[in-house]
Motif scaffolding. Structure first.
Motif, PDB file in Angstrom:
ATOM      1  N   GLY A   1      -4.418  10.893  -6.783  1.00 55.79           N
ATOM      2  CA  GLY A   1      -5.064  10.007  -5.830  1.00 55.79           C
ATOM      3  C   GLY A   1      -6.439  10.456  -5.423  1.00 55.79           C
ATOM      4  N   SER A   2      -7.029  11.381  -6.153  1.00 62.04           N
ATOM      5  CA  SER A   2      -8.306  11.940  -5.735  1.00 62.04           C
ATOM      6  C   SER A   2      -9.504  11.301  -6.415  1.00 62.04           C
ATOM      7  N   ARG A   3      -9.305  10.276  -7.226  1.00 59.71           N
ATOM      8  CA  ARG A   3     -10.436   9.655  -7.905  1.00 59.71           C
ATOM      9  C   ARG A   3     -11.206   8.787  -6.915  1.00 59.71           C
ATOM     10  N   ASN A   4     -12.511   8.748  -7.083  1.00 61.98           N
ATOM     11  CA  ASN A   4     -13.331   7.960  -6.183  1.00 61.98           C
ATOM     12  C   ASN A   4     -13.412   6.525  -6.656  1.00 61.98           C
ATOM     13  N   ALA A   5     -14.173   5.736  -5.917  1.00 61.74           N
ATOM     14  CA  ALA A   5     -14.246   4.315  -6.246  1.00 61.74           C
ATOM     15  C   ALA A   5     -14.878   4.088  -7.602  1.00 61.74           C
ATOM     16  N   GLY A   6     -15.809   4.965  -7.983  1.00 64.29           N
ATOM     17  CA  GLY A   6     -16.420   4.821  -9.298  1.00 64.29           C
ATOM     18  C   GLY A   6     -15.406   4.978 -10.399  1.00 64.29           C
ATOM     19  N   ASP A   7     -14.473   5.918 -10.210  1.00 63.19           N
ATOM     20  CA  ASP A   7     -13.420   6.094 -11.212  1.00 63.19           C
ATOM     21  C   ASP A   7     -12.560   4.856 -11.324  1.00 63.19           C
ATOM     22  N   ARG A   8     -12.291   4.228 -10.178  1.00 63.39           N
ATOM     23  CA  ARG A   8     -11.387   3.070 -10.184  1.00 63.39           C
ATOM     24  C   ARG A   8     -11.987   1.902 -10.938  1.00 63.39           C
ATOM     25  N   ARG A   9     -13.304   1.853 -11.011  1.00 67.74           N
ATOM     26  CA  ARG A   9     -13.933   0.725 -11.712  1.00 67.74           C
ATOM     27  C   ARG A   9     -14.107   1.002 -13.196  1.00 67.74           C
ATOM     28  N   ARG A  10     -13.696   2.211 -13.634  1.00 62.84           N
ATOM     29  CA  ARG A  10     -13.828   2.501 -15.053  1.00 62.84           C
ATOM     30  C   ARG A  10     -12.903   1.603 -15.867  1.00 62.84           C
ATOM     31  N   PRO A  11     -13.389   1.058 -16.974  1.00 72.01           N
ATOM     32  CA  PRO A  11     -12.569   0.107 -17.740  1.00 72.01           C
ATOM     33  C   PRO A  11     -11.359   0.745 -18.384  1.00 72.01           C
ATOM     34  N   GLY A  12     -11.327   2.075 -18.517  1.00 73.25           N
ATOM     35  CA  GLY A  12     -10.220   2.729 -19.198  1.00 73.25           C
ATOM     36  C   GLY A  12      -9.004   2.946 -18.330  1.00 73.25           C
ATOM     37  N   TYR A  13      -9.044   2.490 -17.075  1.00 76.19           N
ATOM     38  CA  TYR A  13      -7.947   2.744 -16.159  1.00 76.19           C
ATOM     39  C   TYR A  13      -7.400   1.444 -15.609  1.00 76.19           C
ATOM     40  N   ARG A  14      -6.133   1.503 -15.241  1.00 73.91           N
ATOM     41  CA  ARG A  14      -5.512   0.403 -14.526  1.00 73.91           C
ATOM     42  C   ARG A  14      -4.764   0.981 -13.340  1.00 73.91           C
ATOM     43  N   GLU A  15      -4.859   0.347 -12.205  1.00 74.91           N
ATOM     44  CA  GLU A  15      -4.271   0.891 -10.996  1.00 74.91           C
ATOM     45  C   GLU A  15      -2.777   0.622 -10.979  1.00 74.91           C
ATOM     46  N   THR A  16      -2.020   1.568 -10.510  1.00 74.30           N
ATOM     47  CA  THR A  16      -0.575   1.421 -10.392  1.00 74.30           C
ATOM     48  C   THR A  16      -0.150   1.883  -9.019  1.00 74.30           C
ATOM     49  N   MET A  17       0.844   1.246  -8.457  1.00 75.47           N
ATOM     50  CA  MET A  17       1.353   1.630  -7.148  1.00 75.47           C
ATOM     51  C   MET A  17       2.196   2.887  -7.273  1.00 75.47           C
ATOM     52  N   GLY A  18       2.105   3.771  -6.272  1.00 77.90           N
ATOM     53  CA  GLY A  18       2.917   4.971  -6.262  1.00 77.90           C
ATOM     54  C   GLY A  18       4.289   4.697  -5.677  1.00 77.90           C
ATOM     55  N   GLU A  19       5.068   5.753  -5.481  1.00 82.02           N
ATOM     56  CA  GLU A  19       6.399   5.635  -4.916  1.00 82.02           C
ATOM     57  C   GLU A  19       6.313   5.497  -3.393  1.00 82.02           C
ATOM     58  N   LEU A  20       7.246   4.732  -2.831  1.00 81.79           N
ATOM     59  CA  LEU A  20       7.298   4.547  -1.381  1.00 81.79           C
ATOM     60  C   LEU A  20       7.725   5.845  -0.707  1.00 81.79           C
ATOM     61  N   ARG A  21       6.914   6.313   0.243  1.00 82.55           N
ATOM     62  CA  ARG A  21       7.218   7.547   0.965  1.00 82.55           C
ATOM     63  C   ARG A  21       7.923   7.254   2.283  1.00 82.55           C
ATOM     64  N   GLY A  22       7.543   6.175   2.969  1.00 87.30           N
ATOM     65  CA  GLY A  22       8.141   5.837   4.258  1.00 87.30           C
ATOM     66  C   GLY A  22       7.257   4.876   5.028  1.00 87.30           C
ATOM     67  N   LEU A  23       7.521   4.733   6.313  1.00 80.70           N
ATOM     68  CA  LEU A  23       6.746   3.858   7.187  1.00 80.70           C
ATOM     69  C   LEU A  23       5.959   4.692   8.193  1.00 80.70           C
ATOM     70  N   ARG A  24       4.780   4.181   8.568  1.00 82.24           N
ATOM     71  CA  ARG A  24       3.962   4.848   9.585  1.00 82.24           C
ATOM     72  C   ARG A  24       3.223   3.784  10.381  1.00 82.24           C
ATOM     73  N   ASP A  25       2.583   4.210  11.487  1.00 84.93           N
ATOM     74  CA  ASP A  25       1.823   3.290  12.328  1.00 84.93           C
ATOM     75  C   ASP A  25       0.584   2.789  11.596  1.00 84.93           C
ATOM     76  N   TYR A  26       0.195   1.588  11.935  1.00 86.88           N
ATOM     77  CA  TYR A  26      -0.980   0.973  11.317  1.00 86.88           C
ATOM     78  C   TYR A  26      -2.241   1.742  11.716  1.00 86.88           C
ATOM     79  N   ARG A  27      -3.127   1.917  10.745  1.00 85.97           N
ATOM     80  CA  ARG A  27      -4.415   2.542  10.978  1.00 85.97           C
ATOM     81  C   ARG A  27      -5.514   1.577  10.551  1.00 85.97           C
ATOM     82  N   PRO A  28      -6.653   1.616  11.248  1.00 80.20           N
ATOM     83  CA  PRO A  28      -7.751   0.725  10.847  1.00 80.20           C
ATOM     84  C   PRO A  28      -8.140   0.972   9.395  1.00 80.20           C
ATOM     85  N   GLY A  29      -8.258  -0.095   8.638  1.00 78.42           N
ATOM     86  CA  GLY A  29      -8.598   0.010   7.222  1.00 78.42           C
ATOM     87  C   GLY A  29      -7.420  -0.138   6.297  1.00 78.42           C
TER      88      GLY A  29
END
Length: 360
Positions: free
Chosen positions: A163-191
């Motif tokens: 999870g340490s890649r920056n936004a530039g990495d995420r826009r690289r065409p060689g990658y596709r985003e995948t959801m991780g495993e559910l860890r639990g619930l927490r309070d809402y944070r701005p953003g």
């Protein structure tokens, strides 16, 4: 026993004592009979073996054995059967008695420590019957093909920093985003994105005086569309060649391919011990063929730097490099290759565990 027979017979001759001579002669006859009976005890004994033709190093296997005594009159006693085969197979079992004209069945459980391949298994039948004066042995070669796949170990380099890649990495065409495993619930944070809000839990929490809850996921990471895995044995600066590191590197490479295949990521495999001929690993059949090749693999002794550089020049994108040599002796070759990742075999102790006590 033979020494006692000679000593008693000599003492009897010197003392002209018939009793000592008789005792010495009896001891010699007993030793001779024990030798003759012991050799006959293993004569014509045969072994049949049934077991899995394909297995994985480090897993328990079961072999069904059947020992046959085709003789009509004399039984076989106090047999010990040892199985020796590919991958370091070395297990034994005891058979106290096999009746004449009959057979005895048994089971041998074994954990084969290393990879390997072979067309037969050696069976060693030993016995100290009778009297324990001699050890007799009969060796048989049983036709039983075995393929022992390497122990798969997923390198932490494939899991660390997901999870340490920056936004530039995420826009690289060689990658596709995948959801991780559910860890639990927490309070809402701005953003926090609205799609992560757990509405049923949030409604209950609000009714009880709490706030909005969101689902917290493990770092999703980014899976490459395609990975080129290069296995080589090049090392500069007089790096020491260690066979145990080659075995670890094979396990790490095999674990990497299996891990990527489980994520449905196509892999191009290329190795110096296969003369740099690429393999497309895109399904179970190709994965099985690679496993068979790794089970039989032998270290390449003449890998040069220009060969590795040529392979790096041929492929672009996500490149994964595995070697049995320390990265410090060759990682300079990857300095100008963007998107490359190096698997460091020196992080592992014997038994494929990470230094510091963390197991892969």
């Amino acid at each position: 026993m033979i020494g006692a027979a000679v000593a008693l017979a000599a003492a009897g001759l010197l003392r002209v004592d018939g009793v000592l001579i008789a005792l010495g002669l009896a001891a010699a006859i007993l030793a001779g009979l024990a030798w003759a009976v012991g050799r006959w005890n293993l004569r014509r004994i045969d072994v049949a073996l049934e077991g899995p033709p394909v297995a994985q190093a480090g897993e328990e296997l079961r072999f069904a054995i059947r020992v046959t005594n085709p003789r009509r009159l004399i039984d076989a006693f106090a047999l010990r059967l040892q199985l020796i085969g590919p991958g370091g197979l070395d297990e034994s079992c005891s058979l106290p008695w096999v009746a004449a004209g009959s057979d005895a069945a048994g089971e041998v459980r074994a954990v084969i420590p290393d990879r390997g391949a072979g067309d037969s298994v050696e069976a060693r039948i030993t016995s100290i019957f009778p009297c324990g004066l001699f050890r007799f042995e009969r060796r048989l070669r049983i036709p039983h093909g075995m393929l022992i796949l390497p122990r798969p170990v997923v390198p932490p380099e494939l899991l660390e920093g997901a999870g340490s890649r920056n936004a530039g990495d995420r826009r690289r065409p060689g990658y596709r985003e995948t959801m991780g495993e559910l860890r639990g619930l927490r309070d809402y944070r701005p953003g926090d994105p609205a799609k992560l809000i757990a509405w049923p839990s949030s409604l209950r929490s609000t009714a009880q005086g709490g706030g909005v809850l969101v689902r917290e996921m493990d770092p999703p990471g980014f899976q490459p569309e395609r990975v080129v895995l290069i296995f080589h044995s090049y090392g500069a600066d007089g790096a020491l060649i260690r066979p145990d590191r080659f075995e670890r590197a094979v396990s790490l490479a095999w674990g990497s391919v299996r891990h990527l295949q489980s994520k449905r990521v196509p892999v191009v495999w290329i190795a110096d011990f296969e003369e740099w001929v690429p393999r497309e690993i895109d399904g179970r059949t190709a994965l099985g063929q690679l496993g068979e090749a790794l089970a039989r693999a032998k270290r390449s002794k003449g890998t040069e730097a220009h060969e590795v550089e040529a392979r790096l020049a041929d492929f672009r994108g996500e490149v994964l490099l595995v070697s049995d040599m320390p990265p410090s002796s060759w990682c300079r070759l990857t300095a100008e290759v963007p998107g490359s990742k190096v698997i460091d075999v020196t992080r592992y102790e014997k038994g494929l565990s990470l230094k510091g006590g963390t197991h892969a």
